[in-house]
Design a protein around this motif. Structure first.
Motif, short mmCIF file in Angstrom:
data_model
loop_
_atom_site.label_atom_id
_atom_site.label_comp_id
_atom_site.label_asym_id
_atom_site.label_seq_id
_atom_site.Cartn_x
_atom_site.Cartn_y
_atom_site.Cartn_z
N ASP A 22 34.77 -68.43 -7.57
CA ASP A 22 35.49 -68.53 -6.29
C ASP A 22 36.66 -67.57 -6.23
O ASP A 22 37.79 -67.94 -5.90
N SER A 23 36.40 -66.31 -6.55
CA SER A 23 37.43 -65.26 -6.45
C SER A 23 37.69 -64.94 -4.98
O SER A 23 36.90 -65.31 -4.11
N PRO A 24 38.80 -64.25 -4.67
CA PRO A 24 39.12 -63.97 -3.26
C PRO A 24 37.99 -63.29 -2.50
O PRO A 24 37.71 -63.63 -1.34
N PHE A 25 37.33 -62.29 -3.12
CA PHE A 25 36.30 -61.60 -2.34
C PHE A 25 35.04 -62.42 -2.14
O PHE A 25 34.17 -62.04 -1.36
N THR A 40 28.26 -68.28 -1.78
CA THR A 40 28.16 -69.60 -2.43
C THR A 40 28.56 -69.40 -3.89
O THR A 40 28.15 -68.42 -4.53
N THR A 41 29.36 -70.32 -4.44
CA THR A 41 29.93 -70.09 -5.76
C THR A 41 30.35 -71.43 -6.38
O THR A 41 30.08 -72.49 -5.82
N ALA A 42 30.98 -71.36 -7.54
CA ALA A 42 31.59 -72.54 -8.16
C ALA A 42 33.09 -72.29 -8.22
O ALA A 42 33.53 -71.27 -8.74
N ARG A 43 33.85 -73.19 -7.65
CA ARG A 43 35.31 -73.02 -7.61
C ARG A 43 35.90 -73.35 -8.97
O ARG A 43 35.92 -74.49 -9.40
N GLN A 44 36.39 -72.32 -9.65
CA GLN A 44 37.03 -72.49 -10.95
C GLN A 44 38.52 -72.21 -10.79
O GLN A 44 38.91 -71.10 -10.44
#
Length: 349
Positions: free
Chosen positions: A280-283, A292-296
């Motif tokens: 879950d990086s800014p870009f 879609t990602t995993a928020r770390q």
């Protein structure tokens, strides 16, 4: 206006310099009423202890080292911000030390750094935190440290750490893609020196197995945690005769490279190709479509690691037992526009 000094604090609180020093160092021998007076004086004067000056006046050190080796600029900046927040809150300085995790002289380098920079301790980011020989060497040299590692549960190996459950988060991402109808899911590895890479791969593999989907080795490629490796890996996967309908990149930089490769090949995302990342990086929010990602919570993880290190340093100085157990974090699935149901297959609910 000049900055307030420890002498100014002592005069305002009506106590000795030594008493102020004891309060700043969280020593238990100070009476609660006296401690409150000193704290009020510190707040009124906006006094900020100088870590380097404190170290020179004291036998104790008041600086923490952050040791890292990672090509992901967002990860490094988030790590620095988290450790710095804990250092500032406790009156410690921060020494940032990028290094080569593959160097055969890494242990010598860090032992020398601790002595020359008068470090109270170190926060070790991956992959340094996951090198047993280095950990044993720092322990033998009596250098306090706190590791940030990838693990499903507390490793209970006798060394302090903050651990992140990458495997379960990767499982959730892969399961999300499967429930959208995808069965041909590509996987792009991150750096193999990082324990997070095999942990994330394990989550991917376990999800396929649990859903009865055969593992296709042609859909799995090695690489590093970088945009370029994501782009190159995606080009190879998309050139396959039976190409994947979804690709899981081990971090958001890899996934961004996959997205660029898809766009350059005229492949519509998410309708022809679903893409997922990790961290879950800014870009991941700024790309089109958003990933879609995993928020770390990298910054929060780093802050907790530094706070636990400093807490143990203070307990040791006060003759108190060190904090028991380790702290764990679990990244969370974040669904955005880069993933969609496989065409002609309704998503499972």
């Amino acid at each position: 206006m000049r900055n307030a000094t420890i002498k100014d604090v002592a005069e305002q609180a009506g106590v000795s310099l030594k008493t102020v020093s004891r309060v700043i160092n969280n020593e238990p021998s100070v009476h609660a009423r006296t401690r409150e007076k000193v704290q009020k004086a510190i707040e009124a004067l906006d006094y900020r202890p100088d870590p380097s000056a404190r170290s020179l006046r004291s036998t104790r050190a008041y600086a923490v080292g952050l040791v890292y080796d990672n090509p992901n600029a967002h990860y490094v900046i988030s790590m620095q911000s988290g450790v710095l927040a804990a250092c500032r809150a406790n009156g410690y300085g921060l020494q940032i030390h990028p290094c080569d995790s593959t160097s055969p002289r890494l242990a010598d380098e860090l032992v020398s750094l601790a002595a020359q920079a008068r470090l109270a301790g170190m926060v070790l980011a991956p992959p340094m935190s996951e090198k047993p020989e280095l950990i044993r060497r720092l322990t033998a040299a009596k250098i306090p440290f706190m590791r940030i590692i990838s693990a499903r549960k507390d490793p209970q190996d006798g060394y302090p750490c903050v651990y992140v459950d990458d495997r379960d988060a990767a499982y959730a991402i892969t399961e999300h893609l499967i429930q959208l109808g995808h069965t041909r899911i590509g996987f792009l590895w991150g750096g193999r020196d990082h324990r997070s890479s095999p942990e994330r791969y394990q989550g991917y593999e376990d999800a396929l197995k649990d859903y009865g989907i055969a593992l296709d080795r042609k859909l799995i490629l090695p690489g590093d945690y970088s945009f370029d490796d994501g782009f190159r890996g995606a080009r190879k996967l998309l050139a396959l005769k039976d190409r994947p309908t979804a690709i899981f990149g081990s971090n958001d930089e890899i996934a961004a490279g996959v997205l660029a490769a898809a766009h350059s090949g005229g492949i519509s995302v998410p309708w022809e190709l679903s893409i997922a990342g990790f961290e879950d990086s800014p870009f991941s929010k700024q790309s089109w479509p958003a990933l879609t990602t995993a928020r770390q919570a990298t910054e929060e993880i780093a802050r907790h690691a530094a706070q636990r290190l400093i807490g143990n340093l203070q307990r040791e100085a006060n003759g108190e037992p060190l904090e028991e157990g380790n702290e764990g974090f679990s990244p969370e699935l974040v669904v955005r526009g880069s993933t969609a149901p496989l065409r002609g297959t309704p998503a499972k609910r």
